[in-house]
Design an enzyme around this catalytic site. Structure first.
Site, PDB file in Angstrom:
ATOM      1  N   GLU A 120      22.027 -26.346 -19.814  1.00  0.00           N
ATOM      2  CA  GLU A 120      21.353 -27.182 -18.812  1.00  0.00           C
ATOM      3  C   GLU A 120      22.318 -27.597 -17.696  1.00  0.00           C
ATOM      4  O   GLU A 120      22.434 -28.770 -17.358  1.00  0.00           O
ATOM      5  CB  GLU A 120      20.744 -28.407 -19.485  1.00  0.00           C
ATOM      6  CG  GLU A 120      19.751 -28.057 -20.580  1.00  0.00           C
ATOM      7  CD  GLU A 120      19.153 -29.276 -21.272  1.00  0.00           C
ATOM      8  OE1 GLU A 120      19.595 -30.399 -20.965  1.00  0.00           O
ATOM      9  OE2 GLU A 120      18.244 -29.104 -22.086  1.00  0.00           O
ATOM     10  N   GLU A 259      14.750 -24.813 -26.781  1.00  0.00           N
ATOM     11  CA  GLU A 259      14.706 -26.038 -27.589  1.00  0.00           C
ATOM     12  C   GLU A 259      13.352 -26.706 -27.430  1.00  0.00           C
ATOM     13  O   GLU A 259      12.874 -26.899 -26.325  1.00  0.00           O
ATOM     14  CB  GLU A 259      15.796 -27.033 -27.156  1.00  0.00           C
ATOM     15  CG  GLU A 259      17.212 -26.531 -27.300  1.00  0.00           C
ATOM     16  CD  GLU A 259      18.232 -27.499 -26.719  1.00  0.00           C
ATOM     17  OE1 GLU A 259      17.905 -28.700 -26.571  1.00  0.00           O
ATOM     18  OE2 GLU A 259      19.348 -27.058 -26.413  1.00  0.00           O
TER      19      GLU A 259
END
Length: 500
Positions: A120, A259
């Site tokens: 990220e 995720e």
């Protein structure tokens, strides 16, 4: 050399029952814990439950060794702090591949599938730190691997101005960067990895329709997108990315949900009941394999977040951050999901540390409990969590027991100047579970970079024999456990009110 692909990493993960443990389902394995399970035990848990894919946040020697020869597909991550060096020097990328990929290849080696460069990296909280480092690092790793590379991204790299998935676009401030990354992925036949957390929609947005975070809601809680009904925010989020890729002329790039999951404690919405509801809905959704409205033929590959609780993770995102596991840190399943949890873990002796109401110095209790909570994990005590609202005795017992267990049941860790005592009967009550830690193992690599969000380092030593309250009042700096000051302040406040 077995081919490995490197992917773009975003914001999602999920879990599954044995009946549908298909090729499209995997799980995240994080190790930010005071008492991590032996990797061999975790690999047995994966195999016993039919889990054929696993994602690691960091190349851990012990874990990769345990995965060798299992044929479990492995996605291995490279932490953000390595991006600068990897982007600047190809020789460093070569060395990383040699140490963390090539070294584990061979006839009975690791079945590497993907390499995720960064985690990220375009989050707004990073203030652009990794914007110009991620793609060059991907290119160098790709060159070293001679295959495709990607980087996991958070779902906030794309938006929809109208809230309708079909109007999805990449954020304006990242448009050029995302176009460059998408071009790279397309050229190398790689996938876009995105992390999505429906729980955070509910947690961060007052008024968010709760049923929309799950999968079994009716039309009254659905999103109408030009006649198409979205009954879950997960599907809507995936299709927002699909639309953004289409606008950028890369509509054929595969998507992997890196995720997705639901925490089980630390917040009023973070309960085992809600986690079970979310996973059951997700598993049914995946079993149908019907895809989403904008990609109707096949649902994306998904990785659950997470396999195990991690009791040393930062609680900056919220008190729930340590409770994402579908297994507790001792390897036991939290709720039925066709998971065996065959008791392979080695627990410490069945002893607990609880509040001693017969102690003479009761006036010192608020300070001792506050200190304990500042030096262990008391996230189960916050309002709405599993041990909240159960009174002074239970609050003190929870705090003392967590400290005692994290200190490997060292006798002195249950002293607290007489305010605590050791018992051999389980003090668990209702939803409030008193855990016993597992015996610690020695790892050979740094696990502090394995967190998907808000990673933290630990100074915990499993061999400590520190006795916190036998002869003196310690300062927080003298303890091997350091939770954020937030917990300390919170519990000082609670006990000040109760003992006035």
């Amino acid at each position: 050399m077995r081919q490995a692909q490197v992917f773009l990493w975003a914001y999602i993960l999920l879990f599954f029952p044995a009946s549908i443990v298909a090729q499209s389902l995997g799980v995240n394995w994080g190790v930010i814990a005071s008492h991590p399970l032996d990797p061999k035990i975790v690999v047995n848990i994966l195999k016993d439950n039919g889990i054929k894919k696993v994602k690691l946040f960091h190349a851990e020697h012990d874990i990769l060794t345990a995965l060798s020869g299992t044929d479990i597909e492995v996605m291995v991550g490279i932490p953000n702090h390595s991006l600068e060096s990897l982007s600047e020097k190809y020789s460093i990328a070569q060395a990383w591949v040699k140490a963390n990929i090539t070294a584990y290849m061979g006839k009975k080696g690791v079945n590497f599938k993907y390499v995720a460069v960064g985690n990220e990296p375009f989050l707004a909280a990073y203030n652009g730190t990794y914007n110009n480092l991620t793609l060059p690092a991907m290119k160098n790793i790709l060159k070293a691997l001679n295959e495709a590379v990607s980087t996991p991204l958070n779902g906030d790299v794309y938006i929809t101005p109208t809230y309708k998935p079909s109007d999805g676009i990449f954020r304006h401030d990242l448009a050029d960067i995302m176009n460059g990354i998408c071009e790279f992925l397309h050229k190398n036949n790689a996938a876009f990895i995105v992390n999505i957390y429906p729980f955070l929609n509910l947690y961060q947005n007052p008024g968010f329709p709760e049923p929309y975070a799950f999968f079994d809601n009716d039309d009254s809680n659905s999103m109408d997108d030009h006649g198409v009904k979205y009954r879950s925010v997960l599907d809507a989020n995936i299709d927002t990315l699909v639309a953004a890729l289409k606008v950028s002329n890369f509509s054929d790039i595969p998507i992997i949900v890196g995720e997705v999951g639901w925490p089980t404690d630390g917040n009023i919405y973070a309960t085992t009941k809600n986690a079970k509801k979310f996973y059951n809905g997700l598993l049914k959704r995946m079993a149908k394999n019907e895809g989403t409205p904008l990609r109707p033929k096949q649902y994306p590959d998904v990785y659950m977040f997470s396999l195990l609780d991690e009791d040393l993770k930062s609680i900056d995102p919220g008190m729930f951050e340590r409770h994402w596991g579908i297994f507790s840190f001792d390897g036991q399943p939290k709720f039925p999901m066709d998971l065996s949890g065959k008791g392979q873990n080695k627990l410490l002796e069945k002893k607990w540390c609880v509040y001693n109401k017969d102690a003479s110095n009761q006036k010192d209790l608020p300070v001792k409990v506050a200190w304990a909570c500042n030096n262990t994990d008391c996230t189960t005590l916050v309002p709405g969590a599993s041990c909240s609202g159960m009174g002074i005795d239970m609050n003190a017992s929870v705090a003392f027991n967590m400290y005692y267990q994290m200190a490997n049941q060292t006798k002195g860790a249950c002293a607290f100047e007489g305010l605590a005592k050791i018992v051999k009967h389980d003090p668990s009550n209702g939803t409030c579970r008193f855990p016993i830690m597992i015996k610690t193992i020695q790892t050979t690599s740094d696990s502090s970079a394995s967190a998907p969000k808000s990673s933290r380092s630990s100074t915990f030593s499993s061999s400590t024999s520190y006795s916190p309250f036998e002869t003196h009042s310690p300062s927080p700096s003298s303890s091997p456990f350091h939770s954020p000051l937030l917990i300390f302040q919170s519990f000082v406040g609670i006990f000040t009110i109760w003992f006035v």
